[in-house]
Design an enzyme around this catalytic site. Structure first.
Site, short mmCIF file in Angstrom:
data_model
loop_
_atom_site.label_atom_id
_atom_site.label_comp_id
_atom_site.label_asym_id
_atom_site.label_seq_id
_atom_site.Cartn_x
_atom_site.Cartn_y
_atom_site.Cartn_z
N GLU A 81 -11.47 5.36 -5.07
CA GLU A 81 -11.76 3.96 -4.78
C GLU A 81 -12.46 3.26 -5.94
O GLU A 81 -13.42 3.79 -6.51
CB GLU A 81 -12.64 3.86 -3.53
CG GLU A 81 -11.98 4.36 -2.26
CD GLU A 81 -10.87 3.44 -1.82
OE1 GLU A 81 -11.09 2.22 -1.77
OE2 GLU A 81 -9.77 3.95 -1.53
N ARG A 108 0.87 -1.19 0.00
CA ARG A 108 0.00 0.00 0.00
C ARG A 108 0.90 1.23 0.00
O ARG A 108 1.71 1.41 0.90
CB ARG A 108 -0.89 0.00 1.24
CG ARG A 108 -1.67 1.29 1.52
CD ARG A 108 -2.64 1.60 0.38
NE ARG A 108 -3.66 2.56 0.77
CZ ARG A 108 -3.54 3.89 0.70
NH1 ARG A 108 -2.41 4.42 0.25
NH2 ARG A 108 -4.53 4.67 1.05
N ASP A 160 -3.67 8.76 -1.32
CA ASP A 160 -4.94 8.06 -1.32
C ASP A 160 -5.60 8.31 -2.66
O ASP A 160 -5.85 9.46 -3.04
CB ASP A 160 -5.82 8.57 -0.18
CG ASP A 160 -6.85 7.55 0.26
OD1 ASP A 160 -6.83 6.42 -0.26
OD2 ASP A 160 -7.67 7.87 1.14
N ARG A 201 -1.59 -5.46 4.73
CA ARG A 201 -0.74 -4.98 3.65
C ARG A 201 0.49 -4.32 4.26
O ARG A 201 0.52 -4.02 5.46
CB ARG A 201 -1.49 -3.98 2.77
CG ARG A 201 -2.74 -4.53 2.12
CD ARG A 201 -3.51 -3.43 1.39
NE ARG A 201 -3.91 -2.36 2.28
CZ ARG A 201 -4.71 -1.35 1.93
NH1 ARG A 201 -5.19 -1.28 0.70
NH2 ARG A 201 -5.03 -0.41 2.80
#
Length: 275
Positions: A148, A140, A145, A188
């Site tokens: 999604e 990750r 970010d 992760r």
């Protein structure tokens, strides 16, 4: 009776020439320690001790070299505490799952041990079942970010396919170097990744995604990782917002990935709530 028949009649017990004499059996040597040492021979003891010390001096560096550079890490659960932050890893990216994470196939030793160019050590030639069997590390990307994708019954966020395509263009099918920071709540590994273009131009994957407007800064407050480039990352995000590139084209209609995850988690509206 004389002749051969006489010997047969008398039998071997009556003939002194055919009598078997038992010989004493010497005990077998079962000592595992050299006899010279058991007898207290000082020169022999010194010699064998020197051999043992020399063997340790030769083998120990080889073991340390293997553990440090040649031990392949198939999955994140095989990482040791010293593998985080203090060193980097070289490997291949066989798949990208989202705009901010991908799978990393560790290739210890890098090009010096033949990975990427030697026949039989080109991961890009491995069949996918073999790659899955050997294992990959789910990375990750730290600090960023991305929008999604649709998963777990949640809808797809605007610009999620574009972010996925952008990360695939950056790392998919390439050999990259990564630095791991920690493991997150989804098992992760959080870290940063980069690769070299034209052998000397270093490309930071997180920075590239921010410049393209395909990701924003991670908005969480718990166990957030930025490495040592937080100010540079924030400056890149600010420029992307100002230039309205990527997901920042949406303007006031934009819902950040952090807001999107919060609203989809509670089942709220996906429209931006005025502040």
């Amino acid at each position: 009776m004389s002749g051969p028949w006489s010997l047969w009649a008398r039998g071997p017990k009556d003939d002194d020439n055919t009598r078997e004499v038992s010989q004493p059996v010497e005990p077998r040597e079962t000592l595992t320690i050299p006899t010279e040492i058991q007898r207290g021979h000082p020169i022999a003891a010194y010699r064998y001790g020197a051999y043992g010390g020399l063997g340790v001096m030769v083998c120990l560096p080889l073991v340390l070299l293997y553990n440090r550079f040649l031990r392949r890490i198939p999955r994140q659960e095989y990482l040791r505490p010293n593998d985080f932050r203090k060193r980097t890893f070289y490997g291949y990216v066989p798949s990208v799952g989202d705009g901010d994470n991908f799978h990393f196939f560790h290739t210890p030793g890098g090009r010096l041990t033949g990975w990427g160019w030697l026949q039989g050590r080109r991961v890009q030639d491995f069949p996918k079942p073999l790659v899955r069997e050997k294992g990959t590390i789910h990375l990750r990307l730290a600090a960023i970010d991305a929008p999604e994708m649709s998963h777990f019954g949640k809808p797809e966020q605007p610009f999620a396919p574009e972010a996925l395509a952008a990360l695939r263009k950056e790392v998919l099918g390439k050999y990259v170097r990564v630095r791991f920071f920690r493991r997150d709540q989804y098992d992760r590994v959080v870290g940063v990744a980069w690769y070299y273009k034209w052998w000397f131009w270093k490309t930071d994957v997180c920075m590239a995604m921010l410049k393209k407007g395909m990701a924003g800064m991670y908005e969480g407050t718990y166990n957030v990782e930025f490495g040592d480039r937080e100010e540079e990352y924030r400056a890149a995000e600010k420029r992307a917002k100002k230039q309205k590139v990527g997901m920042w084209k949406q303007g006031k209609a934009l819902v950040t990935p952090g807001e999107w995850k919060t609203r989809t988690a509670v089942g709220g509206s996906f429209k931006r709530i005025p502040k």
